[in-house]
Design a protein around this motif. Structure first.
Motif, short mmCIF file in Angstrom:
data_model
loop_
_atom_site.label_atom_id
_atom_site.label_comp_id
_atom_site.label_asym_id
_atom_site.label_seq_id
_atom_site.Cartn_x
_atom_site.Cartn_y
_atom_site.Cartn_z
N SER A 37 -6.18 -6.50 4.70
CA SER A 37 -4.97 -6.02 5.37
C SER A 37 -3.71 -6.53 4.68
O SER A 37 -2.67 -5.86 4.71
CB SER A 37 -4.96 -6.44 6.84
OG SER A 37 -5.86 -5.64 7.57
N GLU A 38 -3.79 -7.70 4.09
CA GLU A 38 -2.61 -8.19 3.35
C GLU A 38 -2.36 -7.32 2.12
O GLU A 38 -1.21 -7.11 1.72
CB GLU A 38 -2.79 -9.68 2.99
CG GLU A 38 -2.77 -10.54 4.25
CD GLU A 38 -2.88 -12.03 4.00
OE1 GLU A 38 -2.96 -12.46 2.83
OE2 GLU A 38 -2.91 -12.79 5.00
N LEU A 39 -3.43 -6.79 1.55
CA LEU A 39 -3.27 -5.82 0.45
C LEU A 39 -2.67 -4.52 0.99
O LEU A 39 -1.75 -3.94 0.40
CB LEU A 39 -4.63 -5.58 -0.22
CG LEU A 39 -4.64 -4.65 -1.43
CD1 LEU A 39 -3.83 -5.22 -2.59
CD2 LEU A 39 -6.08 -4.37 -1.88
N VAL A 40 -3.19 -4.04 2.10
CA VAL A 40 -2.67 -2.81 2.72
C VAL A 40 -1.18 -2.95 3.04
O VAL A 40 -0.39 -2.02 2.84
CB VAL A 40 -3.45 -2.48 4.02
CG1 VAL A 40 -2.74 -1.41 4.84
CG2 VAL A 40 -4.87 -2.03 3.69
N GLU A 41 -0.81 -4.14 3.51
CA GLU A 41 0.59 -4.35 3.93
C GLU A 41 1.58 -4.07 2.80
O GLU A 41 2.69 -3.58 3.04
CB GLU A 41 0.76 -5.80 4.41
CG GLU A 41 2.08 -6.04 5.11
CD GLU A 41 2.21 -7.47 5.66
OE1 GLU A 41 1.39 -8.35 5.27
OE2 GLU A 41 3.12 -7.69 6.46
N PHE A 43 1.42 -1.79 0.67
CA PHE A 43 1.57 -0.35 0.47
C PHE A 43 2.03 0.42 1.70
O PHE A 43 2.30 1.61 1.61
CB PHE A 43 0.22 0.24 0.02
CG PHE A 43 -0.24 -0.26 -1.32
CD1 PHE A 43 0.31 0.26 -2.48
CD2 PHE A 43 -1.20 -1.26 -1.43
CE1 PHE A 43 -0.10 -0.19 -3.73
CE2 PHE A 43 -1.61 -1.72 -2.68
CZ PHE A 43 -1.07 -1.19 -3.82
N GLN A 44 2.13 -0.25 2.87
CA GLN A 44 2.18 0.52 4.10
C GLN A 44 3.38 1.47 4.27
O GLN A 44 3.25 2.52 4.86
CB GLN A 44 2.02 -0.38 5.34
CG GLN A 44 3.15 -1.34 5.57
CD GLN A 44 2.81 -2.32 6.70
OE1 GLN A 44 1.86 -2.16 7.44
NE2 GLN A 44 3.62 -3.35 6.85
N TRP A 45 4.51 1.10 3.73
CA TRP A 45 5.69 1.99 3.89
C TRP A 45 6.01 2.76 2.62
O TRP A 45 7.04 3.44 2.55
CB TRP A 45 6.92 1.17 4.34
CG TRP A 45 6.71 0.36 5.57
CD1 TRP A 45 6.85 -0.99 5.69
CD2 TRP A 45 6.31 0.82 6.87
NE1 TRP A 45 6.56 -1.40 6.97
CE2 TRP A 45 6.23 -0.30 7.73
CE3 TRP A 45 6.01 2.08 7.41
CZ2 TRP A 45 5.86 -0.22 9.08
CZ3 TRP A 45 5.64 2.17 8.74
CH2 TRP A 45 5.57 1.04 9.56
N LEU A 46 5.17 2.66 1.60
CA LEU A 46 5.43 3.35 0.33
C LEU A 46 4.95 4.79 0.35
O LEU A 46 3.95 5.12 0.99
CB LEU A 46 4.75 2.60 -0.82
CG LEU A 46 5.10 1.12 -1.01
CD1 LEU A 46 4.44 0.60 -2.30
CD2 LEU A 46 6.60 0.89 -1.05
N THR A 47 5.64 5.63 -0.39
CA THR A 47 5.10 6.97 -0.64
C THR A 47 3.93 6.83 -1.62
O THR A 47 3.82 5.82 -2.33
CB THR A 47 6.16 7.89 -1.28
OG1 THR A 47 6.52 7.34 -2.56
CG2 THR A 47 7.41 8.00 -0.41
N PRO A 48 3.06 7.85 -1.67
CA PRO A 48 1.97 7.80 -2.66
C PRO A 48 2.52 7.58 -4.07
O PRO A 48 1.91 6.87 -4.87
CB PRO A 48 1.30 9.17 -2.52
CG PRO A 48 1.63 9.63 -1.14
CD PRO A 48 2.98 9.06 -0.81
N ALA A 51 3.47 4.01 -4.57
CA ALA A 51 2.23 3.22 -4.66
C ALA A 51 1.65 3.28 -6.07
O ALA A 51 1.18 2.28 -6.60
CB ALA A 51 1.21 3.73 -3.64
N ILE A 54 3.18 0.67 -8.44
CA ILE A 54 3.33 -0.67 -7.86
C ILE A 54 3.28 -1.77 -8.93
O ILE A 54 3.96 -2.80 -8.79
CB ILE A 54 2.25 -0.92 -6.77
CG1 ILE A 54 2.58 -2.15 -5.92
CG2 ILE A 54 0.85 -1.05 -7.37
CD1 ILE A 54 3.63 -1.95 -4.90
#
Lengths: 104, 104, 104, 104
Positions: A37-41, A43-48, A51, A54
């Protein structure tokens, strides 16, 4: 990648800190999911598109560290459960191939 | 474990199914976290003692498969982001050692 | 709990910060799962007994905040998707009751 | 939404199935995060645009059910920990407002 060698390092690391008592598979699975989830965090508000780039951003080291944390818990868990990760992956790729047929 | 070789297999697998379009790092991070939760799910109602003996239970293959799925997405993501997992782990173990001093 | 009222507050909050652009359901689901993992993180190394007494520990405010964050994203997502949370819960409790028969 | 009433239903539901023994806060946090990931899974390969129209797709009931499951575990956990969700949310919105100032 020498998994056995990394497992030895992680086992020594835990022993030196008296952490082995916490490393039952339930706790390790939780810790692994928290790192995921820390990895997901990141990317969470980024557009594809954001991402995709990154690694050209100020988050590149952060991404590497979170990926390393996930791998560390996975390798540690494999050690505690006597799972051979390499053969588990090979088996799963075969199984996935049977489940999802290629396009023709 | 030959990471490059597995990455080649996973890349071919995705290409043959026209899945590369879905494999941006944001989606791969999500998929990885979903697989991590599938591993957690196996343990969620178990006592720590039951968790310790999971590989002697009917869930042993399930555990291996979920661990393989996590590793597969992590290795795939490392390929897409050009992350060297082995050096990322080595760096993180050093950093963890600085953060958490051993007991004396 | 007045869900509509909370949704109005959250919607105003997002508008005032120009955050609505980020609040598509995919991103909100990710953010919700990240908050859920922050709650898990509090418990990951605790024994079941230590977990039971978490509200008597220094983590009690932290627990409340993570639970609030989860609820905030869930209520926000329900607003964006026009889901009536109250009836969704009522329906799910009925469905769970059919799936899992009571002990007799 | 009458949280107390739902908590009574969930408590009775657990008692009738002898599930209370599993419902310590550590396990409930894990179960909540697993449900959050089941919600994420619905969106993981979708574009942001596809995600926006999820309720017009065949997944609309599935989305509602996963959202309900998350809420059910959150409400159950609040019961076990004596957390007042409504005031926890109100406090957190105030705190978020202090942390993130509105655009001017």
């Amino acid at each position: 990648m020498n998994i056995k060698n990394i497992q030895k390092q992680l086992s020594d690391f835990a022993d030196e800190r008296d952490w082995d008592q916490f490393h039952n598979p339930k706790n390790l699975a939780m810790a692994l999911s928290v790192e995921a989830s820390e990895l997901v965090e990141i990317f969470q508000w980024l557009t594809p598109e954001q991402a995709e780039s990154i690694m050209d951003s100020g988050e590149s080291e952060h991404v590497k560290e979170e990926m390393a944390d996930i791998m560390i818990y996975l390798i540690r868990m494999a050690d505690k459960l006597n799972v051979d990760l390499e053969s588990a992956i090979a088996d799963k790729i075969v199984k996935n191939g049977e489940k999802h047929q290629p396009n023709t």
